[in-house]
Design an enzyme around this catalytic site. Sequence first.
Site, mmCIF file in Angstrom:
data_model
loop_
_atom_site.group_PDB
_atom_site.id
_atom_site.type_symbol
_atom_site.label_atom_id
_atom_site.label_comp_id
_atom_site.label_asym_id
_atom_site.label_seq_id
_atom_site.Cartn_x
_atom_site.Cartn_y
_atom_site.Cartn_z
ATOM 1 N N ARG A 214 47.430 28.807 59.733
ATOM 2 C CA ARG A 214 46.215 29.891 60.294
ATOM 3 C C ARG A 214 45.155 29.505 61.993
ATOM 4 N NH1 ARG A 214 44.702 33.186 55.122
ATOM 5 N NH2 ARG A 214 47.110 33.391 54.559
ATOM 6 N N GLU A 216 42.713 30.280 62.693
ATOM 7 C CA GLU A 216 41.410 30.200 62.243
ATOM 8 C C GLU A 216 40.468 29.261 63.243
ATOM 9 O OE1 GLU A 216 41.325 32.531 58.134
ATOM 10 O OE2 GLU A 216 41.819 30.461 58.004
ATOM 11 N N ARG A 222 36.324 25.045 53.791
ATOM 12 C CA ARG A 222 37.129 25.923 53.159
ATOM 13 C C ARG A 222 38.956 25.798 54.348
ATOM 14 N NH1 ARG A 222 34.356 31.019 50.253
ATOM 15 N NH2 ARG A 222 32.469 29.947 50.587
ATOM 16 N N HIS A 223 38.420 26.050 55.431
ATOM 17 C CA HIS A 223 39.279 26.919 56.039
ATOM 18 C C HIS A 223 39.980 25.099 56.272
ATOM 19 C CE1 HIS A 223 37.063 30.382 55.483
ATOM 20 N NE2 HIS A 223 38.288 30.728 55.432
ATOM 21 N N GLU A 363 35.947 31.994 46.968
ATOM 22 C CA GLU A 363 37.739 32.702 46.880
ATOM 23 C C GLU A 363 38.772 31.918 46.627
ATOM 24 O OE1 GLU A 363 38.458 34.887 49.994
ATOM 25 O OE2 GLU A 363 40.404 34.140 49.099
ATOM 26 N N SER A 366 43.499 36.213 46.959
ATOM 27 C CA SER A 366 43.617 36.926 46.524
ATOM 28 C C SER A 366 45.366 37.491 45.993
ATOM 29 C CB SER A 366 43.828 37.440 48.068
ATOM 30 O OG SER A 366 43.096 37.170 48.570
ATOM 31 N N ARG A 413 42.393 23.806 48.271
ATOM 32 C CA ARG A 413 40.965 24.482 48.453
ATOM 33 C C ARG A 413 40.786 24.390 46.433
ATOM 34 N NH1 ARG A 413 39.281 30.471 50.328
ATOM 35 N NH2 ARG A 413 39.437 29.616 52.482
HETATM 36 P P1 ATP Z 1 39.173 33.355 53.312
HETATM 37 O O1 ATP Z 1 38.469 35.100 53.337
HETATM 38 O O2 ATP Z 1 38.662 32.452 52.514
HETATM 39 O O3 ATP Z 1 39.408 33.052 54.771
HETATM 40 P P2 ATP Z 1 41.485 35.200 53.113
HETATM 41 O O4 ATP Z 1 41.286 36.414 52.491
HETATM 42 O O5 ATP Z 1 41.747 34.888 54.787
HETATM 43 O O6 ATP Z 1 40.645 33.451 52.740
HETATM 44 P P3 ATP Z 1 44.291 34.432 51.603
HETATM 45 O O7 ATP Z 1 45.421 35.434 52.930
HETATM 46 O O8 ATP Z 1 44.142 35.483 51.184
HETATM 47 O O9 ATP Z 1 42.405 34.182 52.061
HETATM 48 O O10 ATP Z 1 44.705 33.620 51.224
HETATM 49 C C1 ATP Z 1 45.278 33.203 50.463
HETATM 50 C C2 ATP Z 1 44.742 31.912 49.234
HETATM 51 O O11 ATP Z 1 44.528 30.716 50.361
HETATM 52 C C3 ATP Z 1 42.455 31.511 49.471
HETATM 53 O O12 ATP Z 1 41.825 32.670 48.457
HETATM 54 C C4 ATP Z 1 42.463 30.444 49.370
HETATM 55 O O13 ATP Z 1 42.611 29.957 48.912
HETATM 56 C C5 ATP Z 1 43.694 30.079 50.909
HETATM 57 N N1 ATP Z 1 43.700 30.068 51.691
HETATM 58 C C6 ATP Z 1 43.241 30.762 52.814
HETATM 59 N N2 ATP Z 1 43.086 30.838 54.352
HETATM 60 C C7 ATP Z 1 42.987 28.903 54.158
HETATM 61 C C8 ATP Z 1 42.810 28.170 54.785
HETATM 62 N N3 ATP Z 1 42.562 28.406 56.377
HETATM 63 N N4 ATP Z 1 42.568 26.827 54.426
HETATM 64 C C9 ATP Z 1 41.984 26.763 53.051
HETATM 65 N N5 ATP Z 1 42.676 27.341 52.459
HETATM 66 C C10 ATP Z 1 42.659 29.351 52.586
#
Ligand code: ATP
Length: 439
Positions: A214, A216, A222-223, A363, A366, A413
């Site tokens: 990602r 981001e 946590r990311h 979180e 999802s 996470r």
């Molecule tokens: P967030 O809102 O925390 O950025 P997200 O809604 O983008 O998460 P999803 O795409 O639903 O997350 O991904 C499912 C799961 O994958 C998340 O709940 C989390 O446990 C993990 N996750 C998502 N993005 C990341 C990240 N950048 N780094 C670490 N773990 C992640």
Amino acid sequence: MKKIYANDLKKHFGEEIEFSGFVDNIRNLQWVQFIIVRDSTGKVQVTIEKSDEKNKKMVDLINDLTLESTVKIKGIIMENPKVKMGNMEIIPTEIEVTSRSENELPFNYKNLDGVNLDTRLDFRFIDLRSDKNILMFQVQSALVKYMREYLYNNSFVEIHTPKFIGTASESGAEVFEVKYFDRKAYLAQSPQFYKQMCIASGFSKVFEVAPCFRAENSNTSRHATEFTSFDVEFSYIDSYEDVMNLEAEMLKYALEKVKAEYGDKISEVFGVNIEVPVLPFPVMKLSDIYKELEERYSYVVDESEKTDLTTEAERLVYRLAKEKFNHEFMFVIDYPADKRAFYHMRDSDGSLLGYDLIWKGVEITSGAQREHRYEKIVENAKNKGLAEDVKFYLEFFKYGCPPHGGFAIGIDRLTMLLLDISSIKETQLLFRGPTRLEP
Ligand code: ATP
């Protein structure tokens, strides 16, 4: 001669054995030398009497030995109640230095006072030598093993989907572009489309444990830009509640097993008591959560922010889950559909048939029932302006596809929350973030 690991030494008292590991400590006294040698399962004392003529070669070797070198020891493992470390010692007949460490380490991984995280990450191979870090990855491995085990026990098939993809799917934003010969490719943000392809192919129950990428550019605890996702998808469901139930059962199963295997060590080293969750997990609507957070904790946010949980609201959800349900987990439902991925199913009134799972205020998942009806999924994709980008994906639903749903959990996470560690930078083997690509 048997090669034995530290945690098995006790079974071999009186026997001649071979033991290998890192030199953890050296005490060179007037009459005796003690070296502590460790492998990934524990530590043992090696005792050398200086006065014994036949030990002369070993005594000289230890006089010159550096900490963190690796050694191979032949000798007899003896029970000895006077030895604090495990009530045992190795009386060696032969010591070989298999690798010599330089005298000065880049930092002292046994005392992190004043050592900043970046230095630790720069020399991660040293940082990982600490008892705490070794335990952390053993626990992470066990956690994933038991989540897998639960799924295997329930007839799931483990799949391996490609991480190079041809189109910037899902949203296009937050996707890494890579040069792919004379064209562009992208790194997969999740295996979502391919998990669903397997469902359309009739696999019924699938899962994958693999990296997600990602782009981001955020620096939170946590990311990460690359993380390991535990992704599950299965068919013939009646509702997203089936998905929540399976996830809750899987987590309970895995946490129970991890606690049985590592609970004591985790509480000793991390000060964390693993709470095996009770089924079913509590469930609340997003709007009701905001109402209760305001009533109970005077937490007020603008209406415009109530389309998702804010970071602070997530944190307070932990408190709410504890106080209202005596639980660490909380499923949150009823998110506004327009904020969610187009492949999540919507009710006839437009509300979302999906959820997030919050654990200890963060979180972790999802999940949702997915849209499997061709006309509807095409409409959803069009509404998001994605119909062209995801054309290949929409095809999956044209020739029969069962109702299905699934979820994804970030492993890094999950480990962070399980062991109460403050940042994902410490729970990833090698953290990847906007400013970190090395080592
Ligand atoms: P967030 O809102 O925390 O950025 P997200 O809604 O983008 O998460 P999803 O795409 O639903 O997350 O991904 C499912 C799961 O994958 C998340 O709940 C989390 O446990 C993990 N996750 C998502 N993005 C990341 C990240 N950048 N780094 C670490 N773990 C992640």
